[in-house]
Design an enzyme around this catalytic site. Structure first.
Site, PDB file in Angstrom:
ATOM      1  N   GLY A 177      -6.590   3.264  -0.534  1.00  0.00           N
ATOM      2  CA  GLY A 177      -5.151   3.264  -0.351  1.00  0.00           C
ATOM      3  C   GLY A 177      -4.422   2.013  -0.765  1.00  0.00           C
ATOM      4  N   SER A 178      -5.082   1.041  -1.373  1.00  0.00           N
ATOM      5  CA  SER A 178      -4.418  -0.228  -1.659  1.00  0.00           C
ATOM      6  C   SER A 178      -3.699  -0.173  -2.989  1.00  0.00           C
ATOM      7  CB  SER A 178      -5.443  -1.360  -1.656  1.00  0.00           C
ATOM      8  OG  SER A 178      -6.501  -1.080  -2.540  1.00  0.00           O
ATOM      9  N   THR A 179      -2.716   0.682  -3.040  1.00  0.00           N
ATOM     10  CA  THR A 179      -1.974   0.972  -4.258  1.00  0.00           C
ATOM     11  C   THR A 179      -0.521   0.579  -4.029  1.00  0.00           C
ATOM     12  OG1 THR A 179      -3.499   2.823  -4.558  1.00  0.00           O
ATOM     13  CG2 THR A 179      -1.518   2.849  -5.894  1.00  0.00           C
ATOM     14  N   THR A 180       0.270   0.542  -5.077  1.00  0.00           N
ATOM     15  CA  THR A 180       1.701   0.321  -4.911  1.00  0.00           C
ATOM     16  C   THR A 180       2.450   1.237  -5.861  1.00  0.00           C
ATOM     17  OG1 THR A 180       3.383  -1.410  -4.652  1.00  0.00           O
ATOM     18  CG2 THR A 180       2.039  -1.496  -6.644  1.00  0.00           C
ATOM     19  N   ARG A 237       6.216   0.488   4.611  1.00  0.00           N
ATOM     20  CA  ARG A 237       5.814  -0.678   3.843  1.00  0.00           C
ATOM     21  C   ARG A 237       7.035  -1.596   3.707  1.00  0.00           C
ATOM     22  NH1 ARG A 237       1.264   0.188  -0.678  1.00  0.00           N
ATOM     23  NH2 ARG A 237       1.082  -1.890  -1.545  1.00  0.00           N
TER      24      ARG A 237
END
Length: 568
Positions: free
Chosen positions: A374-377, A552
């Protein structure tokens, strides 16, 4: 022939920008403008995009500036050695181009040289990084459609790296959670820790060596990394630690320009990212939902509508795994999966009243599960002429491999862990192959006009979050800020429970349990469900409404100009 956006060059007296603050609730989450809009997961990335509008740029300039900037200010989720995919909507001819720049296996990568026995250990090892395509793809998108020189577009990112930026709450929290990973690498510890400890929110973080690397790209173009000194440095460092990356692996990398995939949905055309990315599953979900009895009178998040979306999510997920992979290494036949004929058949497997147990959901008759963490942007940009760029990019897991290349400031991805070791899988590891991904920037048009651009981070929740937002906005007309704030669900054939945010009413949980759903309750506004960034466009007035997810540190801000002039 290089094609560039026709549209507005924007000159304005002031930019209404609030610097990064420790309190995420103070961020500007929504805005409206007829002249340009940037929505991204960090306020400084938004400011980078707005600066390009101020200097006469268009959506491609602003998106490229924001993409490079977020690789500096969100170092846990992006890097110039990460990867991604972008969709570009050109208003002049109502066309959509996909720029694919997924990470790629080194030439020496095989199931003999890569040990999948412990994927966590692999990801944090010198054999965990794949060749990163972010710089190649972002530069290709900008070269085709931007108005400003690359050196101008990269100025904000260089400035943030060299002069520093305030650490926001999300970055501080992730550094704290992954303290061992950060502290284990000398370069990362020097940049991201303060006297050996996680920084306090608001602490200024600088990465001057990354600034130098960005300057090299600004001056030389992507060749500074692909066939240049930066790529050589990455390969040399990994090999010195037992890795298999060669300088030739970076030298031979190329981003791809593809046609976006599309389906019709209730009078709209929905576009999303082609293989090996996640767009097929979103589009199949929309095909199935169009054939199901959504309750228009009960509201977007009524139990019946949530049930139908959850069941569609499971079916579409089951159809993804047997066929999705790198299309250069075998046919990925999305045409049948997205066809009306297949949707007519597959919708019969969905019970409108009762949940099918996940273990009982099988792929369709026509047709392993490693995937992006999940470490996406994500960021979305639309200019005043209706051109749009929607970008999803990632490192892999947060802080990727936990390796920063000395002298470059570059954090490396950990994407090798996302291949399959099964030879029967379309995602099977092969030299030069790209692993499949759930990244899925998405665009919606109607009657030749852009109406919606969106995307999200979040592992497989990218697919389910984007699907829900499409339903909320297109089917139920929920205003964008409300759509982003509505509680979310997540369902998949491989997960035993329907994940739900805790803000749903108790009667909703009870009704879904009565339908047969096993439920796991997450936090009120849980980052597990992504962090979407989106822009809605009114085709009649051209007014843009930007929205940023409260899950976020997202910000949406528009251009508010004194003067607007035509750009040649």
């Amino acid at each position: 022939m290089v094609r560039r956006f026709a549209g507005m060059a924007l000159v304005f007296a002031t930019v209404r920008f609030a610097p990064s603050r420790a309190d995420a609730e103070e961020f500007q989450r929504t805005d409206t403008s007829a002249e340009g809009m940037v929505a991204a997961a960090h306020p400084l990335a938004v400011e980078a995009g707005l600066e390009m509008f101020r200097r006469g740029g268009n959506a491609a300039d602003a998106a490229a500036a924001a993409a490079f900037a977020i690789a500096v200010v969100e170092p846990f989720g992006s890097s110039i050695a990460g990867c991604g995919v972008s969709l570009v909507y050109r208003s002049a001819d109502d066309s959509v181009i996909a720029y694919s720049y997924r990470s790629q296996a080194p030439a020496a990568a095989t199931t003999e040289t890569i040990d999948f026995g412990d994927r966590d250990a692999l990801g944090l090892s010198p054999r965990g990084p794949a060749v990163g395509g972010m710089t190649a793809g972002t530069c290709a998108m900008h070269e085709d459609s931007g108005l400003l020189p690359l050196a101008v577009v990269m100025e904000p990112a260089i400035r943030y790296a060299e002069e520093g930026f305030p650490a926001g709450p999300t970055l501080v929290g992730i550094i704290t959670d992954l303290y061992d990973v950060v502290a284990n690498d000398e370069g990362m510890a020097e940049i991201f820790l303060v006297e050996g400890l996680p920084p306090e929110p608001g602490a200024i973080l600088r990465n001057p060596e990354l600034g130098t690397s960005l300057r090299a790209i600004a001056e030389q173009g992507p060749s500074a990394l692909y066939g240049g000194a930066l790529g050589d440095a990455i390969a040399a460092h990994l090999r010195s630690r037992g890795g298999i990356m060669a300088a030739e692996d970076y030298a031979g990398y190329e981003a791809r320009r593809d046609d976006a995939m599309a389906v019709d949905y209730r009078g709209y055309t929905v576009y999303s990212a082609p293989p090996p990315f996640g767009g097929m599953t979103i589009l199949q979900s929309m095909q199935l939902l169009e054939r199901l009895p959504l309750d228009r009178d009960a509201g977007a998040i009524s139990p019946k509508n949530l049930h139908l979306m959850a069941e569609v999510m499971k079916v579409a997920a089951a159809d993804r795994d047997p066929i999705m992979g790198d299309p250069r290494f075998g046919e990925v036949d999305t045409r049948w999966v997205l066809s009306d004929e297949y949707a007519d058949l597959r919708v019969k497997d969905i019970d409108a009243e009762l949940a099918v147990p996940p273990d009982d959901v099988e792929p369709g008759e026509s047709l392993e599960r490693p995937g992006d963490p999940g470490s996406t942007t994500h960021l979305t940009v639309v200019d005043g002429a209706g051109n749009a760029v929607t970008v999803t990019q990632t490192l892999g897991h947060f802080f990727g491999s936990g390796i920063m290349v000395p002298g470059t400031g570059i954090v490396l991805n950990d994407q090798m862990r996302n291949f399959s070791s099964r030879s029967s899988s379309p995602n099977y590891l092969m030299p030069g192959k790209q692993m499949r991904s759930t990244q899925a920037p998405t665009l919606v048009a109607k009657d030749g006009e852009l109406v919606f651009a969106l995307g999200s981070p979040g592992n497989y929740r990218i697919i389910t979050t984007v699907t829900q937002l499409l339903v909320f906005v297109l089917d139920f007309g929920v205003p964008l800020d409300e759509a982003l704030a509505l509680p979310r669900i997540y369902s998949r054939d491989s997960d035993d429970e329907l994940a739900m945010e805790s803000r749903f009413p108790e009667e909703t949980f009870a009704a879904l349990r009565e339908m047969g759903h096993e439920i796991s309750v997450r936090g009120e506004m849980d980052l597990f469900f992504g962090g979407a960034q989106a822009v809605v466009r009114d085709p009649e007035t051209g007014m843009l409404t930007g929205g940023a997810d409260r899950r976020r540190d997202g910000v949406a801000m528009g251009v508010h100009s004194a003067v607007a002039a035509e750009a040649e």
